[in-house]
Design an enzyme around this catalytic site. Structure first.
Site, short mmCIF file in Angstrom:
data_model
loop_
_atom_site.label_atom_id
_atom_site.label_comp_id
_atom_site.label_asym_id
_atom_site.label_seq_id
_atom_site.Cartn_x
_atom_site.Cartn_y
_atom_site.Cartn_z
N LYS A 1 25.20 46.62 33.20
CA LYS A 1 26.09 47.75 32.91
C LYS A 1 25.32 48.80 32.12
CE LYS A 1 30.83 45.86 32.27
NZ LYS A 1 31.88 45.72 31.24
N ASP B 1 37.43 48.54 28.42
CA ASP B 1 38.35 47.44 28.65
C ASP B 1 39.05 47.70 29.99
OD1 ASP B 1 39.21 44.96 27.38
OD2 ASP B 1 41.21 45.81 27.45
N THR B 2 39.26 46.65 30.74
CA THR B 2 39.82 46.79 32.10
C THR B 2 40.94 45.80 32.32
OG1 THR B 2 37.70 47.51 32.98
CG2 THR B 2 39.25 46.61 34.57
N GLY C 1 35.86 38.50 39.19
CA GLY C 1 37.26 38.64 38.78
C GLY C 1 38.22 38.61 39.95
N TYR C 2 39.09 39.60 40.03
CA TYR C 2 40.13 39.66 41.05
C TYR C 2 39.66 40.34 42.34
CZ TYR C 2 43.33 38.55 37.18
OH TYR C 2 43.97 37.94 36.11
N ASP C 3 38.37 40.64 42.46
CA ASP C 3 37.88 41.40 43.62
C ASP C 3 38.31 40.82 44.98
OD1 ASP C 3 36.73 43.42 42.20
OD2 ASP C 3 34.68 42.66 42.31
P1 IMP Z 1 36.81 43.44 31.07
O1 IMP Z 1 37.64 44.28 30.16
O2 IMP Z 1 35.76 44.23 31.83
O3 IMP Z 1 36.27 42.23 30.39
O4 IMP Z 1 37.81 42.91 32.20
C1 IMP Z 1 38.92 42.08 31.93
C2 IMP Z 1 39.24 41.20 33.14
O5 IMP Z 1 39.71 42.05 34.21
C3 IMP Z 1 38.04 40.47 33.70
O6 IMP Z 1 37.91 39.20 33.16
C4 IMP Z 1 38.35 40.37 35.17
O7 IMP Z 1 39.16 39.25 35.38
C5 IMP Z 1 39.15 41.62 35.44
N1 IMP Z 1 38.31 42.69 35.98
C6 IMP Z 1 37.75 43.71 35.28
N2 IMP Z 1 37.09 44.53 36.09
C7 IMP Z 1 37.23 44.02 37.34
C8 IMP Z 1 36.76 44.43 38.61
O8 IMP Z 1 36.06 45.45 38.78
N3 IMP Z 1 37.10 43.64 39.65
C9 IMP Z 1 37.86 42.52 39.51
N4 IMP Z 1 38.32 42.10 38.35
C10 IMP Z 1 38.01 42.84 37.26
#
Ligand code: IMP
Length: 190
Positions: free
Chosen positions: A12, A68-69, A149-151
């Site tokens: 990243k 954060d995602t 993740g959820y991709d």
């Molecule tokens: P983080 O904030 O980037 O750690 O994301 C939190 C959670 O969201 C991760 O553990 C994944 O399960 C999911 N996630 C975040 N970004 C993505 C993505 O681009 N694709 C799929 N899942 C994602």
């Protein structure tokens, strides 16, 4: 000048470093001697990004940004959202999380969802947030092996493939994180 990206994911960091002005050098958490778990105790995605950036600024003194995602599903009132990583439990397992979501959506015809990334930046005594959203739907089954993740269960609008079936360059160009990063880069380049 130096700017901390509150992550230890060197990929990243490399990606963003290539897009910003050369005089700004990105540092990882390890590079500033931060090996602790940064608190993420807020109940929104935005709140957690801001909390992480503020924590680094006030405890380590560096200008900083944090991301954060979460995945927000319409018929689940925006869940799993801020709980996306630990949706199926503390083990933070992607396969368990996807199975739980597929079960929750069994028999539901409205499968609309969106990924949301918030980047919080502390820079030159100013605070900023940048939000990137990618709208799509949750598929009925998992498709594809790429990504994380959820991709495998997220199909962005306008495409017949899940994120896990796409090349990373395509995912980045249409995805939530890429959109938030381009706003960050525009600010740093301005
Ligand atoms: P983080 O904030 O980037 O750690 O994301 C939190 C959670 O969201 C991760 O553990 C994944 O399960 C999911 N996630 C975040 N970004 C993505 C993505 O681009 N694709 C799929 N899942 C994602």
């Amino acid at each position: 000048m130096q700017l901390v990206f509150a992550t230890n994911n060197l990929n990243k960091i490399k990606e963003v470093q290539a897009l910003i002005p050369e005089h700004i050098k990105l540092l990882s958490l390890a590079a500033i001697g931060c090996f602790e778990d940064i608190p993420e105790t807020q109940n929104t995605i935005e709140g957690n990004a801001i909390q992480k950036a503020e924590y680094i600024k006030s405890n380590y003194g560096y200008d900083c940004f944090a991301d954060d995602t979460g995945l927000e599903v319409d018929v689940l009132n925006g869940e799993p959202g801020v709980f996306s990583a630990r949706y199926a439990g503390k083990q933070r397992n992607a396969s368990d999380n996807m199975n739980k979501l597929l079960n929750a959506l069994q028999d539901r015809s409205n499968r609309k969802a969106q990924f949301k990334t918030v980047i919080a930046l502390q820079y030159n005594n100013q605070k900023y947030t940048f939000t990137g959203i990618c709208k799509g739907e949750i598929t009925k089954n998992k498709h594809g092996e790429k990504g994380f993740g959820y991709d495998p269960i997220f199909k962005p609008n306008g495409y017949e493939k899940t994120f896990a079936e796409m090349d990373l360059s395509l995912k980045n160009s249409i995805g939530h994180r890429g959109k938030a990063v381009s706003q960050l880069v525009a600010l740093l380049n301005s």
